[in-house]
Every structure is written in structure tokens, then in C-alpha cells.
Design an enzyme around this catalytic site. Sequence first.
Site, mmCIF file in Angstrom:
data_model
loop_
_atom_site.group_PDB
_atom_site.id
_atom_site.type_symbol
_atom_site.label_atom_id
_atom_site.label_comp_id
_atom_site.label_asym_id
_atom_site.label_seq_id
_atom_site.Cartn_x
_atom_site.Cartn_y
_atom_site.Cartn_z
ATOM 1 N N LYS A 1 6.791 33.412 40.483
ATOM 2 C CA LYS A 1 7.714 34.460 40.922
ATOM 3 C C LYS A 1 7.626 35.731 40.096
ATOM 4 O O LYS A 1 7.462 35.702 38.880
ATOM 5 C CB LYS A 1 9.169 33.955 40.866
ATOM 6 C CG LYS A 1 9.519 32.910 41.893
ATOM 7 C CD LYS A 1 9.392 33.390 43.337
ATOM 8 C CE LYS A 1 10.386 34.453 43.712
ATOM 9 N NZ LYS A 1 11.766 33.946 43.694
ATOM 10 N N GLN B 1 47.160 54.951 30.736
ATOM 11 C CA GLN B 1 46.203 54.377 29.793
ATOM 12 C C GLN B 1 45.132 53.555 30.526
ATOM 13 O O GLN B 1 44.045 53.321 29.996
ATOM 14 C CB GLN B 1 46.954 53.500 28.781
ATOM 15 C CG GLN B 1 46.085 52.933 27.681
ATOM 16 C CD GLN B 1 46.926 52.360 26.545
ATOM 17 O OE1 GLN B 1 47.557 53.101 25.811
ATOM 18 N NE2 GLN B 1 46.959 51.041 26.427
ATOM 19 N N ASN C 1 50.524 62.741 24.574
ATOM 20 C CA ASN C 1 50.312 62.955 26.008
ATOM 21 C C ASN C 1 49.371 64.124 26.279
ATOM 22 O O ASN C 1 48.467 64.032 27.113
ATOM 23 C CB ASN C 1 51.653 63.151 26.724
ATOM 24 C CG ASN C 1 52.544 61.940 26.570
ATOM 25 O OD1 ASN C 1 52.108 60.900 26.097
ATOM 26 N ND2 ASN C 1 53.812 62.078 26.946
ATOM 27 N N SER D 1 10.785 33.729 37.048
ATOM 28 C CA SER D 1 11.719 32.665 37.415
ATOM 29 C C SER D 1 11.658 31.572 36.356
ATOM 30 O O SER D 1 10.591 31.266 35.831
ATOM 31 C CB SER D 1 11.322 32.091 38.777
ATOM 32 O OG SER D 1 11.822 30.774 38.929
ATOM 33 N N THR E 1 14.255 53.610 61.844
ATOM 34 C CA THR E 1 15.669 53.691 62.199
ATOM 35 C C THR E 1 16.026 52.282 62.662
ATOM 36 O O THR E 1 15.174 51.601 63.266
ATOM 37 C CB THR E 1 15.938 54.716 63.332
ATOM 38 O OG1 THR E 1 15.179 54.320 64.471
ATOM 39 C CG2 THR E 1 15.521 56.124 62.911
ATOM 40 N N HIS E 2 17.219 51.846 62.362
ATOM 41 C CA HIS E 2 17.626 50.464 62.677
ATOM 42 C C HIS E 2 16.692 49.443 62.029
ATOM 43 O O HIS E 2 16.548 48.323 62.530
ATOM 44 C CB HIS E 2 17.670 50.215 64.194
ATOM 45 C CG HIS E 2 18.309 51.325 64.964
ATOM 46 N ND1 HIS E 2 19.656 51.383 65.193
ATOM 47 C CD2 HIS E 2 17.784 52.452 65.514
ATOM 48 C CE1 HIS E 2 19.940 52.483 65.885
ATOM 49 N NE2 HIS E 2 18.815 53.154 66.086
ATOM 50 N N GLU F 1 17.887 44.790 42.498
ATOM 51 C CA GLU F 1 19.072 44.017 42.902
ATOM 52 C C GLU F 1 20.281 44.389 42.054
ATOM 53 O O GLU F 1 21.412 44.451 42.545
ATOM 54 C CB GLU F 1 18.777 42.520 42.787
ATOM 55 C CG GLU F 1 17.706 42.066 43.765
ATOM 56 C CD GLU F 1 17.169 40.685 43.414
ATOM 57 O OE1 GLU F 1 17.990 39.773 43.204
ATOM 58 O OE2 GLU F 1 15.947 40.529 43.334
ATOM 59 N N SER G 1 45.247 50.029 22.586
ATOM 60 C CA SER G 1 44.068 50.501 23.334
ATOM 61 C C SER G 1 42.908 50.864 22.411
ATOM 62 O O SER G 1 41.848 51.264 22.882
ATOM 63 C CB SER G 1 44.426 51.699 24.219
ATOM 64 O OG SER G 1 44.977 52.747 23.439
HETATM 65 N N1 ARG Z 1 46.837 55.448 24.377
HETATM 66 C C1 ARG Z 1 47.667 56.268 25.197
HETATM 67 C C2 ARG Z 1 46.954 56.541 26.526
HETATM 68 O O1 ARG Z 1 45.829 56.302 26.602
HETATM 69 C C3 ARG Z 1 47.928 57.566 24.519
HETATM 70 C C4 ARG Z 1 49.157 58.253 24.998
HETATM 71 C C5 ARG Z 1 50.369 57.485 24.603
HETATM 72 N N2 ARG Z 1 51.536 58.218 24.937
HETATM 73 C C6 ARG Z 1 52.731 57.654 24.953
HETATM 74 N N3 ARG Z 1 53.737 58.374 25.296
HETATM 75 N N4 ARG Z 1 52.900 56.381 24.667
HETATM 76 O O2 ARG Z 1 47.541 56.980 27.477
#
Ligand code: ARG
Length: 466
Positions: free
Chosen positions: A282, A321, A109, A276, A154-155, A289, A22
Site C-alpha cells: 500500500k 473566553q 475586557n 499500511s 461534471t457530475h 484524506e 484559561s
Molecule cells: N480570560 C478572559 C477572557 O479570555 C479575560 C477577560 C476576563 N474578564 C473578566 N471580566 N473576567 O475572556
Amino acid sequence: MTLWSGRFSRPMSQALWELSESFSFDHVLYAHDIMGSRAHVRGLARGGLLSDDEARELDRVLVVIEGEFAAGTFVRHDQDEDVHMAIERRATELAGAVGARLHTARSRNDQVATTLRLFTRDALSTLGNEVLDLVDALVDLGDRYEGAYLPGYTHLQRAQPVLLAHHLNAHAWALLRDVDRLADARVRLNVSPLGAGALAGTSLAIDPAATASWLGFRESFANSMDAVSDRDFVAETLSIVALLGVHLSRMGEELVLWTSAEFGFASLGDDFTTGSSMLPHKKNSDVAELARGKSGRMVGNLVGLLTALKGLPLSYNRDLQEDKEPLFDSLVQASLVVSAVAGAYRSLTFHAAVAERAANDELLGAIDIAERLVADGMPFRRAHDLVGRAVGDAVAQDIPLSEVVAATEQLAPYGDVFESGYALSSRRSPGGAGPAALGAQRARLDAERARARTAMVPITPVLPSV
Ligand code: ARG
């Protein structure tokens, strides 16, 4: 070799690595993660789990690492699974043996939950202030065209004339509720999970209340399992951003309409419009948008997270995650849209003559005649019917309503409602769309803007010396 590979005899497969890493997106958490670790180091020293020298050394290298991230010189290693592991690995490189003590009495954690709360806490105040800047842009536009008016709908059918300022303030009130929700969510998320460990706390001497207070949290968690599994604050943030996105989308839709030749009520500045590639004439309101279009992914991010959370058993699961990318995406997109839409309103030219011509449509005076009849004693339903018949005649004969009114004995005395500005100035009830009520609304709006600015002042950790 990862930092947790002790019990494994074979390295992780490439496929699992690519699925589970990650760092590629959670590196944006580095500053908040390091802040959490610096508080943790102080806690370990207080509990006698680090000597003062060790704590000082760890704190020093954490600051160095933060500098490396900020300068863009931090080098990710192949084994750095996420931002937390990368920082711990680098701390160990820089501090030597004492680096191996950093993760004492802590799990990723409780660490990631702490980091993400600190990150989100800052993000909420940044976004809140950006939304308040947009509110300022709306209010300023109303001031710039003081007295200008347009038809209220309205509407999407013309209903009654409204002051431009009143119309824009309607959006401002919606946005102020969004800021109120951001502030409210920030209070609720401001509880520290640090010290919950993997899920059940630790046998070691830690003081979660102390680390919580240094980090600017209101309090520390009451339940370690809830602390590591709770992502309500992410869901709330995504929900608030989704609703903000819906408000921005409605504003975008309105700008698309106003800037069309069919309405002709407004033009955006050249710096907030696009051309455009084919049609030389344009001038497109893409900003509006995109404000409309981006709301779709904001809603999608909320739904995605809620779906990821709904089946999870206590406590931490790796599914969690999946909280990060939707959170980061919604925050980034909301900030982009809010800033661009504020700029668009600041660049806007309001074509008051066109809008007022539309608002001076005589049919919009129908309710004023009915209300005058009521003021003179007629029951409203009867007045409605009488005026409705006059409108029906005018439409059927394709003549102005004022002609029918002048020719109808019971209605003739009220012909002055068709004088320019009457229908607007007669809307004087509290909170109404006319000039008489605007001052009181503005006072409330200004008080709420000031209150919201105060509620969105960033919360800054105050670490004790090591
Ligand atoms: N990258 C993990 C997350 O975002 C960190 C926690 C990972 N904990 C574990 N027990 N593998 O949740």
C-alpha cells in the site's frame, strides 16, 4: 489570592478554578498581550498617570517577561488565571510597587479584545502567505506539465478535455478568494478596543487614539460597549478558515481520486504518502484524506463560536473566553493542511499519458461536432439532437463515435474533430480550458497573486520611546 480577591472572603473552589482558568491555552497570546501593555504604559505616561521613570521601569520588565516566555522559562503561579493576570503578577514581582499601576485605566475586557485582535491580525497574514505559497505550488505544477491535459468532469462524468494548468488554476482562484477574504477581514478587525475599560471607558486621562496608532490599528473604537463585546473578527476568521477548509477538502478528494488505480492520473512522492501496517504494497494518500477530514473541525469551530455568541447580552460576558480555543485550533489546523497540501502538489507526478488517453475519449468530441454544425448555420438545438443520435447509435452498437460520424452524411465533414488535441485547442473562448486562452488567464492570476502578497504584508506596531 488572585489579583481581584479584595471583596471575597473565601477562595475560589477548585472546581470553578478548573472551569475558568484559561492560561493553559491563552498563554500563546503573551507576545501580543505584552505589546498591548507596552503601548498602554506609554499612554499612561502621556496622560500623567505614570512618571517617565515608572513607565520606563514597567516597559523594561514587560520586555523581560516576554523574554521569559520566549525562552520557555516563564513560571506560571497557581493563582495565574489567564495570560493577562500572569503577566501582571510577574510585572509586579519584577518591578515592585510600580507594578500595581500597570492595570490603571484598563480592564481585562478591553485588554483581551486588544490582544486577540493583534494576535489575529498577525495570524491572518501568516495564513494568507501560506495559502499564497500553496497557490504557487499549483501554478508551478501546471508549468511543470505544460501542455498536459485531462478530462474535465461534471457530475464526475467525463465532459470536455481541459489543460492540467487550467484545472489547477481553478483551485488557485478559489484560494485567492480566500486570501482576499483574509485581507479584507484584517482591514475590518484592525480597530483598537484599548481604552474601553470594563465597558464604559474611564474617568482617567487616556488617549485611545494614540495607543491605537502606536499599535498599528487603523483607528480606535467609537463605542466602548461594542469594543469589549465584539467578536465578529473571530467569527469572520473562523468563517474564512472554514471555507478555506472546504476548498482544501475538495482538493484532497480530487487527489484521492487521481492517485487511485482506477484514475491513475497522478502519484504523490514517497515523502508525501504513507504505508499500511498490514498490507506491504500500500501507498496511501493520507495527506489528501487529512485535508478532507480536517475541514470538519474547521466548520465545527465556526458553528461552536456562533452558538456561543448568539445569546449574549451586552457587553463582556465570560462566555467570550470560549472564542480562543476554536480560533487557535482552526488557525493551527489550516496552517498544517495548507503547508502539507502544498508539499503534496510539489511532490506530485502527473501521469499525462493516462490522463490524456482518458481525455481523448471520442465522446468528448461530440460537442465539437455540434459547434461546427452551428458555425455552419444550424440552430444549436438541432445540432445537439443530431449529434446525440449519433452518440446513441455508437453506444448501442458499441462502436467508436467517429465511425458513426463517418457514416452519417451530415456529420461526415466534421470527422477531423477526432484528431488528437482538437477538442482541447478548440476551446479558445476567454477563460476557456484550451491553450489559446491560458496566457490571458495566467496574466490575471499573476497580477492577483502579486496584489494578494502585498495585501498580506504583516502590520507591525511602532512604539514611541518611553
Ligand atoms: N480570560 C478572559 C477572557 O479570555 C479575560 C477577560 C476576563 N474578564 C473578566 N471580566 N473576567 O475572556
